[in-house]
Motif scaffolding. Structure first.
Motif, PDB file in Angstrom:
ATOM      1  N   GLU A 384       0.688  35.529  12.942  1.00  0.00           N
ATOM      2  CA  GLU A 384       1.490  34.218  12.832  1.00  0.00           C
ATOM      3  C   GLU A 384       1.487  33.315  14.218  1.00  0.00           C
ATOM      4  OE1 GLU A 384       4.372  34.802   9.057  1.00  0.00           O
ATOM      5  OE2 GLU A 384       5.175  35.205  11.161  1.00  0.00           O
ATOM      6  N   ILE A 385       1.322  32.045  13.986  1.00  0.00           N
ATOM      7  CA  ILE A 385       1.440  31.153  14.987  1.00  0.00           C
ATOM      8  C   ILE A 385       2.221  30.042  14.807  1.00  0.00           C
ATOM      9  CG2 ILE A 385      -0.803  31.803  16.207  1.00  0.00           C
ATOM     10  CD1 ILE A 385      -1.952  29.067  14.869  1.00  0.00           C
ATOM     11  N   GLY A 386       2.827  29.209  15.753  1.00  0.00           N
ATOM     12  CA  GLY A 386       3.832  28.219  15.357  1.00  0.00           C
ATOM     13  C   GLY A 386       2.872  26.898  15.429  1.00  0.00           C
ATOM     14  N   VAL A 387       2.789  26.090  14.454  1.00  0.00           N
ATOM     15  CA  VAL A 387       1.953  24.968  14.539  1.00  0.00           C
ATOM     16  C   VAL A 387       2.636  23.848  13.769  1.00  0.00           C
ATOM     17  CG1 VAL A 387      -0.284  26.374  14.171  1.00  0.00           C
ATOM     18  CG2 VAL A 387       0.894  25.259  12.230  1.00  0.00           C
ATOM     19  N   ASP A 388       2.244  22.690  14.444  1.00  0.00           N
ATOM     20  CA  ASP A 388       2.794  21.023  13.893  1.00  0.00           C
ATOM     21  C   ASP A 388       1.595  20.536  13.288  1.00  0.00           C
ATOM     22  OD1 ASP A 388       5.503  20.798  14.915  1.00  0.00           O
ATOM     23  OD2 ASP A 388       4.464  21.600  16.701  1.00  0.00           O
ATOM     24  N   ASP A 389       1.909  19.617  12.374  1.00  0.00           N
ATOM     25  CA  ASP A 389       0.929  18.816  11.820  1.00  0.00           C
ATOM     26  C   ASP A 389       0.151  18.035  12.870  1.00  0.00           C
ATOM     27  OD1 ASP A 389      -0.246  15.823  10.836  1.00  0.00           O
ATOM     28  OD2 ASP A 389      -0.153  17.371   9.048  1.00  0.00           O
ATOM     29  N   TYR A 390      -0.918  17.494  13.143  1.00  0.00           N
ATOM     30  CA  TYR A 390      -1.686  17.071  14.383  1.00  0.00           C
ATOM     31  C   TYR A 390      -1.001  15.426  14.346  1.00  0.00           C
ATOM     32  CZ  TYR A 390      -5.067  14.630  17.541  1.00  0.00           C
ATOM     33  OH  TYR A 390      -5.787  14.106  18.582  1.00  0.00           O
ATOM     34  N   GLY A 391      -0.697  14.826  13.221  1.00  0.00           N
ATOM     35  CA  GLY A 391      -0.291  13.597  13.224  1.00  0.00           C
ATOM     36  C   GLY A 391       1.019  13.497  13.895  1.00  0.00           C
ATOM     37  N   VAL A 392       1.723  14.662  13.792  1.00  0.00           N
ATOM     38  CA  VAL A 392       3.303  14.712  14.461  1.00  0.00           C
ATOM     39  C   VAL A 392       3.199  14.914  15.665  1.00  0.00           C
ATOM     40  CG1 VAL A 392       5.585  15.544  14.061  1.00  0.00           C
ATOM     41  CG2 VAL A 392       4.204  15.125  12.124  1.00  0.00           C
ATOM     42  N   SER A 393       2.533  15.925  16.248  1.00  0.00           N
ATOM     43  CA  SER A 393       2.447  16.393  17.549  1.00  0.00           C
ATOM     44  C   SER A 393       0.998  16.815  17.732  1.00  0.00           C
ATOM     45  CB  SER A 393       3.461  17.599  17.712  1.00  0.00           C
ATOM     46  OG  SER A 393       3.407  18.117  18.977  1.00  0.00           O
ATOM     47  N   PRO A 394       0.111  15.999  18.344  1.00  0.00           N
ATOM     48  CA  PRO A 394      -1.166  16.414  18.922  1.00  0.00           C
ATOM     49  C   PRO A 394      -1.442  17.508  19.580  1.00  0.00           C
ATOM     50  CG  PRO A 394      -0.886  13.864  19.105  1.00  0.00           C
ATOM     51  CD  PRO A 394       0.679  14.676  18.708  1.00  0.00           C
ATOM     52  N   ARG A 395      -0.476  17.939  20.597  1.00  0.00           N
ATOM     53  CA  ARG A 395      -0.854  18.961  21.496  1.00  0.00           C
ATOM     54  C   ARG A 395      -0.601  20.294  20.785  1.00  0.00           C
ATOM     55  NH1 ARG A 395      -0.220  18.552  26.897  1.00  0.00           N
ATOM     56  NH2 ARG A 395      -0.598  20.953  26.980  1.00  0.00           N
ATOM     57  N   THR A 396       0.552  20.538  19.872  1.00  0.00           N
ATOM     58  CA  THR A 396       0.545  21.574  19.169  1.00  0.00           C
ATOM     59  C   THR A 396      -0.175  21.479  17.678  1.00  0.00           C
ATOM     60  OG1 THR A 396       2.862  20.885  18.763  1.00  0.00           O
ATOM     61  CG2 THR A 396       2.441  22.597  20.544  1.00  0.00           C
ATOM     62  N   GLY A 397      -0.669  20.389  17.487  1.00  0.00           N
ATOM     63  CA  GLY A 397      -1.533  20.282  16.160  1.00  0.00           C
ATOM     64  C   GLY A 397      -3.069  20.579  16.267  1.00  0.00           C
ATOM     65  N   ALA A 398      -3.372  20.870  17.439  1.00  0.00           N
ATOM     66  CA  ALA A 398      -4.830  20.974  18.197  1.00  0.00           C
ATOM     67  C   ALA A 398      -5.255  22.578  18.258  1.00  0.00           C
ATOM     68  CB  ALA A 398      -5.264  19.998  19.108  1.00  0.00           C
ATOM     69  N   PHE A 399      -6.413  22.678  17.778  1.00  0.00           N
ATOM     70  CA  PHE A 399      -6.663  23.929  18.319  1.00  0.00           C
ATOM     71  C   PHE A 399      -8.348  24.239  18.210  1.00  0.00           C
ATOM     72  CE2 PHE A 399      -6.752  23.866  13.826  1.00  0.00           C
ATOM     73  CZ  PHE A 399      -7.759  24.537  13.228  1.00  0.00           C
ATOM     74  N   LEU A 400      -8.691  25.165  19.076  1.00  0.00           N
ATOM     75  CA  LEU A 400     -10.241  25.485  19.092  1.00  0.00           C
ATOM     76  C   LEU A 400     -10.592  26.620  18.204  1.00  0.00           C
ATOM     77  CD1 LEU A 400     -10.639  24.973  22.967  1.00  0.00           C
ATOM     78  CD2 LEU A 400     -11.323  23.385  21.150  1.00  0.00           C
ATOM     79  N   VAL A 401     -11.969  26.624  17.733  1.00  0.00           N
ATOM     80  CA  VAL A 401     -12.359  27.776  17.087  1.00  0.00           C
ATOM     81  C   VAL A 401     -13.485  28.260  18.014  1.00  0.00           C
ATOM     82  CG1 VAL A 401     -13.743  28.305  15.244  1.00  0.00           C
ATOM     83  CG2 VAL A 401     -11.938  26.511  14.902  1.00  0.00           C
ATOM     84  N   ILE A 402     -13.538  29.544  18.186  1.00  0.00           N
ATOM     85  CA  ILE A 402     -14.273  30.201  19.602  1.00  0.00           C
ATOM     86  C   ILE A 402     -15.254  31.359  18.611  1.00  0.00           C
ATOM     87  CG2 ILE A 402     -14.235  31.521  21.506  1.00  0.00           C
ATOM     88  CD1 ILE A 402     -11.687  29.938  22.318  1.00  0.00           C
ATOM     89  N   ASP A 403     -16.545  31.363  19.244  1.00  0.00           N
ATOM     90  CA  ASP A 403     -17.125  32.373  18.759  1.00  0.00           C
ATOM     91  C   ASP A 403     -17.038  33.916  19.375  1.00  0.00           C
ATOM     92  OD1 ASP A 403     -19.254  34.073  18.110  1.00  0.00           O
ATOM     93  OD2 ASP A 403     -20.880  32.613  18.262  1.00  0.00           O
TER      94      ASP A 403
END
Length: 420
Positions: A384-403
């Motif tokens: 589990e992680i704690g996330v926000d909607d990007y439109g509400v909080s961009p920094r905690t609503g963004a992430f990277l997908v890594i190989d």
């Protein structure tokens, strides 16, 4: 004290982004004398009669040799009215990932088009990316207006076509400005041009100096990804335990009630330490060490958040992905998701839709996402992680997908549904 504007440039190849940025630096006297001398000598060597201002910003040798921008370059300049941080991004389709990076924190984007070509496929692609990233203000710089004889009709057709496209992406007309410019000779960049008497709007620099800067959207609710746990265990500090990192959003003060996620443990901020001493308050972008009232089990990757405005704790997220890899994305793929300081294993679930940035329509249930595709995807996380909607909080609503095999970045993700 002048305000700060973060902006980015975007546009297709050979639209003149580097020349425009060089012109802004030159006209705001942000170029050192030895830099200008070096550019002048290099321009003479190329057989040019005037300085090639693009050389001020195309710093990589490969960029100079090819005459293109490859990497994101950050430039800093200022006028008496405002300070600027500018991300100069590439125009090539294969470097769209760099455009995503450069525009991710921008409050305004300058999107260039060649007056001879008008709005093209890459223009529409960049506009869609800027809209998805939530960049609130756009400037359409119709560059090389001198090469069409400063023709008003040509400018009007391009401006109206882009305004319609931007409106379809959700931009209000008041947030989009079109300016006829010639970066090469300086028309309407820093000074009004007498060759465009039909244009009554501001110069590009005037607009950059006066466009309203909205409050930082990161100042929504307090968010603090823990980067490091500090336990000096010295004679002077035998019981010291601090949690170091950079505040991603909001403001924190001693006495504030917080929650540690994903555990859900509550505590209270006892003190805010920095290298320069304690603070009575700290806001987004500040690197601090938090001391809590309780002895809590916290480690790198945990998220400290405001207790009364918590993010969503989940092991499944539906997000918009900007796919940045030549490897196609398929359901069932195993990936890593890097959110803040936390990296977790994940499984790609359903590919719900792919956004066609040219027609502004959605293609349901695509089999794959290819390079530069934008799609809505479900990811199932191992933790589990704690996330926000990007439109509400961009920094905690963004992430990277890594190989997970080679560590390559595969996608930039935005939590929530950014298109229908």
């Amino acid at each position: 004290m002048s305000s700060l504007l973060r902006l980015a440039t975007a546009g297709s190849v050979d639209d003149g982004k580097s020349t425009l940025v060089g012109r802004l630096l030159y006209d705001t006297k942000s170029v050192l004398a030895d830099q200008l001398d070096a550019v002048t000598r290099a321009s003479v060597d190329k057989g040019l009669s005037t300085p090639d201002l693009s050389l001020l910003v195309d710093g990589l040798r490969s960029e100079r040799e090819q005459g293109i921008t490859i990497d994101v370059a950050y430039r800093y300049f200022a006028t008496p009215k405002r300070s600027f941080v500018l991300a100069d991004t590439p125009g090539h389709v294969q470097y769209t990932r760099n455009t995503v990076t450069g525009a991710s924190t921008a409050q305004l984007a300058v999107l260039l088009v060649d007056a001879r070509k008008g709005v093209i496929e890459q223009t529409r692609r960049h506009a869609a990316v800027l809209a998805l990233l939530g960049v609130p203000n756009l400037v359409l710089a119709v560059n090389k207006i001198d090469l069409v004889g400063y023709d008003e009709a040509t400018f009007t057709v391009i401006a109206e076509e882009f305004a319609e496209h931007a409106a379809s992406l959700g931009y209000e007309r008041g947030s989009v400005l079109a300016v006829p410019v010639s970066a090469l000779v300086g028309d309407n960049v820093a000074e009004k041009s007498d060759k465009t008497p039909w244009y009554s709007g501001p110069t590009l620099l005037e607009h950059l100096e006066t466009v309203p800067v909205a409050p930082d959207p990161h100042d929504s609710a307090f968010r603090f990804p823990v980067q490091y746990v500090i336990r000096p265990r010295t004679a002077d500090h035998p019981d010291y335990r601090g949690y170091a990192g950079q505040i991603a959003a909001g403001t924190v003060r001693p006495g504030d009630e917080i929650v540690v996620l994903p555990q859900g443990i509550r505590s209270r901020v006892e003190a805010i330490d920095t290298a320069d001493g304690p603070l009575a308050e700290a806001g987004a972008g500040t690197s601090v060490t938090l001391l809590l009232a309780d002895d809590v089990d916290i480690s790198r990757g945990d998220l400290i958040a405001a207790a009364d405005r918590q993010p969503t704790v989940t092991d499944e997220i539906t997000a918009t992905l900007c796919w940045l890899s030549a490897k196609a994305l398929k359901p069932g793929a195993r990936v890593l998701v890097k959110h803040g300081t936390r990296t977790v294993q994940a499984l790609v679930g359903e590919l719900h839709a792919r956004f066609d940035e040219q027609t502004l329509s959605s293609v349901d249930d695509p089999a794959t996402l290819e390079l530069n595709d934008i799609g809505r995807v479900t990811l199932r996380l191992a933790e589990e992680i704690g996330v926000d909607d990007y439109g509400v909080s961009p920094r905690t609503g963004a992430f990277l997908v890594i190989d997970p095999k080679d560590g390559d970045t595969l996608a930039a993700g935005l939590v929530g549904e950014r298109f229908a």
